[in-house]
Design a protein around this motif. Structure first.
Motif, PDB file in Angstrom:
ATOM      1  N   ASP B  89      21.566  24.709  -3.881  1.00  0.00           N
ATOM      2  CA  ASP B  89      22.759  25.347  -3.315  1.00  0.00           C
ATOM      3  C   ASP B  89      22.587  25.522  -1.808  1.00  0.00           C
ATOM      4  N   ALA B  90      21.411  25.979  -1.399  1.00  0.00           N
ATOM      5  CA  ALA B  90      21.166  26.202   0.029  1.00  0.00           C
ATOM      6  C   ALA B  90      21.256  24.889   0.799  1.00  0.00           C
ATOM      7  N   LEU B  91      20.672  23.823   0.224  1.00  0.00           N
ATOM      8  CA  LEU B  91      20.716  22.514   0.888  1.00  0.00           C
ATOM      9  C   LEU B  91      22.158  22.032   1.022  1.00  0.00           C
ATOM     10  N   ASN B  92      22.955  22.258  -0.031  1.00  0.00           N
ATOM     11  CA  ASN B  92      24.358  21.825   0.018  1.00  0.00           C
ATOM     12  C   ASN B  92      25.135  22.591   1.080  1.00  0.00           C
ATOM     13  N   ILE B  93      24.914  23.902   1.145  1.00  0.00           N
ATOM     14  CA  ILE B  93      25.641  24.708   2.132  1.00  0.00           C
ATOM     15  C   ILE B  93      25.274  24.248   3.549  1.00  0.00           C
ATOM     16  N   GLY B  95      23.702  21.489   4.471  1.00  0.00           N
ATOM     17  CA  GLY B  95      24.061  20.084   4.646  1.00  0.00           C
ATOM     18  C   GLY B  95      25.533  19.933   5.011  1.00  0.00           C
ATOM     19  N   GLY B  96      26.372  20.722   4.352  1.00  0.00           N
ATOM     20  CA  GLY B  96      27.804  20.695   4.638  1.00  0.00           C
ATOM     21  C   GLY B  96      28.105  21.169   6.053  1.00  0.00           C
ATOM     22  N   LEU B  97      27.404  22.186   6.493  1.00  0.00           N
ATOM     23  CA  LEU B  97      27.635  22.724   7.835  1.00  0.00           C
ATOM     24  C   LEU B  97      27.175  21.755   8.917  1.00  0.00           C
ATOM     25  N   VAL B  98      26.059  21.083   8.658  1.00  0.00           N
ATOM     26  CA  VAL B  98      25.483  20.198   9.673  1.00  0.00           C
ATOM     27  C   VAL B  98      26.195  18.845   9.710  1.00  0.00           C
ATOM     28  N   GLY B  99      26.499  18.320   8.538  1.00  0.00           N
ATOM     29  CA  GLY B  99      27.103  16.991   8.496  1.00  0.00           C
ATOM     30  C   GLY B  99      26.081  15.923   8.806  1.00  0.00           C
ATOM     31  N   ARG B 118      14.341  20.053   6.357  1.00  0.00           N
ATOM     32  CA  ARG B 118      14.293  19.020   7.398  1.00  0.00           C
ATOM     33  C   ARG B 118      14.483  17.630   6.800  1.00  0.00           C
ATOM     34  N   GLU B 119      13.761  17.384   5.718  1.00  0.00           N
ATOM     35  CA  GLU B 119      13.857  16.079   5.065  1.00  0.00           C
ATOM     36  C   GLU B 119      15.299  15.820   4.607  1.00  0.00           C
ATOM     37  N   HIS B 120      15.931  16.859   4.070  1.00  0.00           N
ATOM     38  CA  HIS B 120      17.307  16.723   3.577  1.00  0.00           C
ATOM     39  C   HIS B 120      18.252  16.353   4.718  1.00  0.00           C
ATOM     40  N   LEU B 121      18.113  17.034   5.843  1.00  0.00           N
ATOM     41  CA  LEU B 121      19.004  16.766   6.979  1.00  0.00           C
ATOM     42  C   LEU B 121      18.727  15.389   7.578  1.00  0.00           C
ATOM     43  N   ILE B 294      22.333  32.075   5.506  1.00  0.00           N
ATOM     44  CA  ILE B 294      22.247  31.725   4.089  1.00  0.00           C
ATOM     45  C   ILE B 294      21.103  32.521   3.474  1.00  0.00           C
ATOM     46  N   PHE B 295      21.422  33.393   2.537  1.00  0.00           N
ATOM     47  CA  PHE B 295      20.394  34.142   1.820  1.00  0.00           C
ATOM     48  C   PHE B 295      20.021  33.363   0.569  1.00  0.00           C
ATOM     49  N   LEU B 296      18.747  33.032   0.462  1.00  0.00           N
ATOM     50  CA  LEU B 296      18.284  32.221  -0.668  1.00  0.00           C
ATOM     51  C   LEU B 296      17.676  33.089  -1.767  1.00  0.00           C
ATOM     52  N   ASP B 297      18.210  32.919  -2.966  1.00  0.00           N
ATOM     53  CA  ASP B 297      17.582  33.570  -4.128  1.00  0.00           C
ATOM     54  C   ASP B 297      16.428  32.679  -4.593  1.00  0.00           C
ATOM     55  N   GLY B 298      16.748  31.534  -5.142  1.00  0.00           N
ATOM     56  CA  GLY B 298      15.703  30.571  -5.526  1.00  0.00           C
ATOM     57  C   GLY B 298      14.621  31.164  -6.418  1.00  0.00           C
TER      58      GLY B 298
END
Lengths: 337, 396
Positions: B89-93, B95-99, B118-121, B294-298
């Protein structure tokens, strides 16, 4: 142990756990082997206060030989898969464990159980009345707890308590740090109504030598290595130092920072040495180095695991002029018993 | 080779690596001297740590409420706030903001390591620069952080010189001052050309939604103020109720992280704004016009319900325990997954859910307990590790 549990336990530890559960000692050795050190001491079996010798010292010689074998294997190409089944390994290499133990037992009359004989003489000299259960001494099972086999640990703990109670035991004098901590702190949590009084050998000695003049046979510089379970678990940090300082001829030195609660582990904690023999050896060397750097001639400690590790460390460092002694040996020498 | 066999080979290779040992022996010596000095000059820290333990115990029990509260305050303050249930969820949020196709500068954040941000972006086609010097070194080495605060703790200066020489094409000496100046030059333009700055936070005060960021380098200041957008990723365990409590947590954190006085403490509560022209509030003055938290529960709220393992959430990430761990002392972060040493085993079990990995780490802990002596929160790592072994072996 269920099959599922065996999957995640490093097999070296699974092997040790099986030994405790089935043979009531770490090595799965015949129990008479362990009690051999006390043969000539004529200690009574029935007593309200018992001296709890524990696996570590009693099987020290066997453990040492086994560890050196494990280390050799660990460094060999085949060792990449160790922590696999130790038993499986032995089979692969054509080693028959039973034969190995017989061979080891044959030379088990050596000095590695000396701390126990000395501890007994010290207690006798202090006028303490106690017995020793010899081959009937149960394993404290502490390692089962550290491995994560809590159900087996609890079962062992309850059996141990019933066993000791049925023999009329009221007080225990422990010597192996881990066994003593298990008997004093871990087992009571799982045995309702646990009423055995557990003291450590050190506490008995410190109390007993109050008005004694103790003198070491020669002038020596001594460094004390705190076993983790004695210092950080049982909180016995000042006691061994007070004993050493009360002995004339001994100059106590400390390593830079790493003493007392900050002491560095010898690398032999909770079965670690069976899972990571080579890494354990590296840690032993590191700790031995910290101690040798103090310029002490004798490293005194009070745990069979630490002794084994530190001797190994000194061997690798080729520090031939430094020896490792157990605190019980030092006190016995200072008492002249 | 079995998973355990591979792991064991990795840590043994590390244990035989003289570079790692050299770098760590230097770092451990300095850490101990520094922390002694910091605690000697500010002896009240020890008592403050006891108070902070109580603050954390209470806060961990109501992390979800604190996160809700912080989100509301941040939104009211013209920021955007999100609660991410999982790492994905955090990566999606984010990722969406950064594009994609963006230039991103990052401050060091273990939580971003935790989710592989970092890897995701980068996979999404962004150019991402770690700006913490240690993290920059690690990124350029293609390695992973080996300590939570000093990611390049395993790299001696001679190796850093070799690395930066290769990047710049100049022959650089193993002179720390020269190396630092080189990194400064390399990263300078990135800060000002970046589209987005990403940070973590050391502590968050729920009542004001304020992020506390402690640092010495100044890269966090630049990351969080130069680009037009600031995104912060924060583990939910970092929340405490009040500003006053957040200060206390911060002070204990930096002191045990061996800093007497940190050079910078940033407190960020919203996007940059000005009302200087006709009292009309306008966002994005000199700082970022957009502020996202972004507050991560995880797995954290679940972990908080476990009577022993919840202690892991009291961790301030000062990193002190690592310097006292004999195994870490010869293997560095190879004894770990995203987080390291004994306490890292608990995080591994929680984050990855990989039982084999968690077991491998759990059985690498000596349970010697020296970490507990160092820990300002007196987290009982051996107790947790043994509990974890039990859970892994007996199920539950």
């Amino acid at each position: 142990m269920s099959k599922k549990s065996k999957g995640l336990i490093p097999p070296g530890l699974a092997y040790v756990a099986d030994n405790i559960i089935s043979r009531q000692n770490l090595l799965g050795a015949p129990r008479e082997t362990g009690a051999r050190w006390a043969k000539e001491l004529n200690l009574p079996k029935a007593a309200e206060t018992i001296f709890f010798a524990g696996c570590g010292y009693q099987y020290n010689a066997s453990l040492q030989s086994l560890m050196s074998l494990i280390r050799k294997l660990d460094k060999s190409p085949i060792g990449a898969e160790l922590p696999m089944g130790l038993a499986g390994f032995q089979k692969k290499l054509g080693i028959d464990p039973a034969q190995l133990y017989r061979r080891l037992a044959a030379k088990n009359n050596d000095s590695s159980a000396q701390p126990l004989r000395d501890a007994v003489r010290v207690l006798e000299n202090l006028g303490v009345e106690f017995g020793y259960l010899a081959e009937d001494e149960p394993c404290c099972g502490g390692l089962l707890h550290y491995i994560g086999l809590e159900k087996d640990f609890v079962r062992n703990a309850r059996n141990l308590y019933e066993n000791l109670k049925s023999r009329g035991v009221k007080r225990i004098i422990g010597i192996v740090p881990s066994c003593t901590y298990t008997l004093a702190e871990l087992i009571p949590k799982h045995v309702p109504g646990y009423d055995l009084e557990v003291t450590h050998f050190l506490q008995v000695v410190l109390e007993g030598i109050k008005d004694r003049e103790l003198r070491f046979p020669r002038e020596v510089k001594v460094v004390y290595h705190d076993p983790c379970q004695l210092s950080r678990y049982l909180g016995l940090i000042e006691e061994p130092r007070r004993i050493l300082k009360s002995i004339r001829g001994i100059e106590l030195v400390e390593p830079d920072r790493t003493y007392g609660e900050w002491s560095t582990c010898c690398g032999g904690g909770g079965g670690f040495e069976v899972v990571f023999p080579e890494l354990s050896q590296i840690l032993a060397v590191n700790r031995a180095k910290e101690l040798v750097e103090t310029g002490a001639q004798i490293i005194v400690t009070h745990c069979p695991g630490c002794i084994m590790q530190l001797e190994e460390g000194l061997k690798v460092l080729k520090a031939k002029d430094v020896e490792v002694l157990d605190l019980a040996q030092v006190v016995a020498m200072a008492m002249g018993v | 080779m079995s998973a355990f066999g591979e792991y064991k080979k990795e840590i043994m290779d590390a244990a035989h690596n003289e570079r790692i040992r050299l770098a760590l022996s230097r770092a451990i010596k300095r850490y101990r001297a520094n922390v002694d000095k910091a605690l000697k000059e500010f002896p009240q820290t020890v008592e403050l740590a006891e108070e902070v333990r109580e603050i954390k115990e209470k806060a961990i029990g109501k992390m979800d409420q604190l996160a809700e509260q912080a989100c509301q305050v941040i939104e009211a303050n013209h920021g955007k706030a999100y609660i991410a249930k999982t790492a994905d969820d955090a990566l999606n949020i984010i990722g969406g903001l950064v594009g994609s196709g963006k230039l991103v500068v990052k401050a060091k954040s273990m939580t971003s390591e935790e989710i592989g941000l970092r890897e995701h972006l980068e996979e999404k086609g962004n150019e991402v620069y770690e700006t913490d010097l240690g993290e920059f070194i690690v990124q350029k080495l293609g390695s992973k952080p080996m300590h939570i605060l000093a990611p390049a703790v395993h790299v001696p200066k001679e190796d850093v010189a070799r690395l930066l020489s290769a990047i710049t094409g100049e022959e650089l000496p193993a002179d720390i001052e020269v190396l630092v100046a080189t990194a400064r030059k390399l990263l300078r333009e990135k800060f000002f050309n970046a589209d987005i700055g990403i940070s973590g936070a050391n502590v968050v005060a729920a009542e004001t939604g304020s992020l506390f960021l402690i640092e010495n380098e100044g890269n966090i200041r630049l990351t969080t103020s130069a680009p037009p957008v600031h995104i912060a990723l924060v583990g939910m365990e970092k929340l405490v109720p009040t500003l006053n409590e957040a200060w206390k947590v911060s002070e204990v954190t930096w002191r045990y992280a061996n800093y007497t006085i940190p050079q910078y403490i940033s407190v960020i509560s919203g996007p940059s704004s000005t009302g200087d022209i006709e009292k009309v509030i306008t966002y994005g003055a000199h700082g970022p016009g957009e502020f996202h938290v972004i507050f991560l529960d995880g797995g954290r709220t679940e972990l908080a319900r476990h009577p022993e393992l919840r202690q892991v959430l009291y961790c301030l990430r000062c990193g002190g325990c690592l310097y006292e761990c004999p195994v870490f002392g010869v293997t560095a972060g190879h004894f770990g997954d995203k987080y390291f040493a004994g306490i890292g085993a608990i995080w591994a079990a929680m984050i990855t859910g990989d039982r084999e990995k968690a077991a491998a780490l759990a059985y690498t802990c000596l349970t010697c307990g020296r970490c507990k002596v160092r820990c300002p929160m007196k987290i009982d790592v051996p107790e947790m590790v043994i509990e974890l072994r039990k859970l892994l072996v007996e199920g539950g």
